[in-house]
Design a protein around this motif. Structure first.
Motif, short mmCIF file in Angstrom:
data_model
loop_
_atom_site.label_atom_id
_atom_site.label_comp_id
_atom_site.label_asym_id
_atom_site.label_seq_id
_atom_site.Cartn_x
_atom_site.Cartn_y
_atom_site.Cartn_z
N MET A 134 0.84 -1.17 0.00
CA MET A 134 0.00 0.00 0.00
C MET A 134 0.88 1.24 0.00
O MET A 134 1.93 1.26 0.64
CB MET A 134 -0.86 0.02 1.25
N TRP A 183 -1.29 -1.28 6.44
CA TRP A 183 -2.18 -0.32 7.10
C TRP A 183 -1.61 0.17 8.42
O TRP A 183 -1.46 1.37 8.64
CB TRP A 183 -3.53 -0.97 7.41
N ALA A 213 -4.46 7.22 -0.36
CA ALA A 213 -3.92 5.87 -0.30
C ALA A 213 -4.18 5.11 -1.59
O ALA A 213 -5.23 5.25 -2.21
CB ALA A 213 -4.54 5.11 0.88
N ASP A 214 -3.21 4.29 -1.98
CA ASP A 214 -3.35 3.36 -3.09
C ASP A 214 -3.30 1.97 -2.47
O ASP A 214 -2.25 1.49 -2.05
CB ASP A 214 -2.21 3.54 -4.08
N ILE A 215 -4.46 1.35 -2.37
CA ILE A 215 -4.60 0.06 -1.69
C ILE A 215 -4.65 -1.02 -2.76
O ILE A 215 -5.62 -1.14 -3.51
CB ILE A 215 -5.86 0.06 -0.80
N ARG A 216 -3.58 -1.79 -2.85
CA ARG A 216 -3.45 -2.81 -3.90
C ARG A 216 -2.81 -4.05 -3.28
O ARG A 216 -1.59 -4.23 -3.33
CB ARG A 216 -2.60 -2.26 -5.04
N PRO A 217 -3.63 -4.91 -2.68
CA PRO A 217 -3.10 -6.10 -2.00
C PRO A 217 -2.24 -6.96 -2.93
O PRO A 217 -2.53 -7.11 -4.12
CB PRO A 217 -4.36 -6.86 -1.57
#
Length: 105
Positions: free
Chosen positions: A1, A50, A77-81
């Motif tokens: 992230m 996080w 935020a760039d949330i890219r699991p």
């Protein structure tokens, strides 16, 4: 992230309006965290999970709050699991796309 954030005093007691001393305290928190990071003129971007990223952002806010009664915070935020190394990876892909576009023109 990836978390891009900007933190600064909402008010400055510096006669020029500069907030660089308070921002330097916040960036020290980021650097001491050990997380991959990049700071530019407007934002600091950190990479991690996080909990660790939000803890760093809170620490940066606390550092600014120590010298100002009011703090301004902007977070994106760039949330890219499943992806890591995106601090550089996103820029590498952008440069590749630009080079491909230039070769077509």
């Amino acid at each position: 992230m990836l978390f891009a954030f900007s933190v600064a005093p909402a008010v400055s007691d510096d006669t020029t309006g500069s907030v660089s001393t308070a921002v330097a305290a916040a960036i020290s928190v980021v650097r001491e965290s050990g997380l991959p990071h990049r700071t530019d003129a407007m934002f600091t971007t950190i990479e991690g999970g996080w909990d660790e990223c939000l803890a760093v952002i809170k620490g940066a806010v606390d550092a600014v709050a120590a010298v100002s009664p009011r703090v301004s915070l902007v977070v994106k935020a760039d949330i890219r699991p499943g992806f890591t190394g995106e601090l550089d990876g996103k820029l590498d892909r952008l440069e590749q796309a630009l080079a491909a576009r230039a070769s077509r023109d």
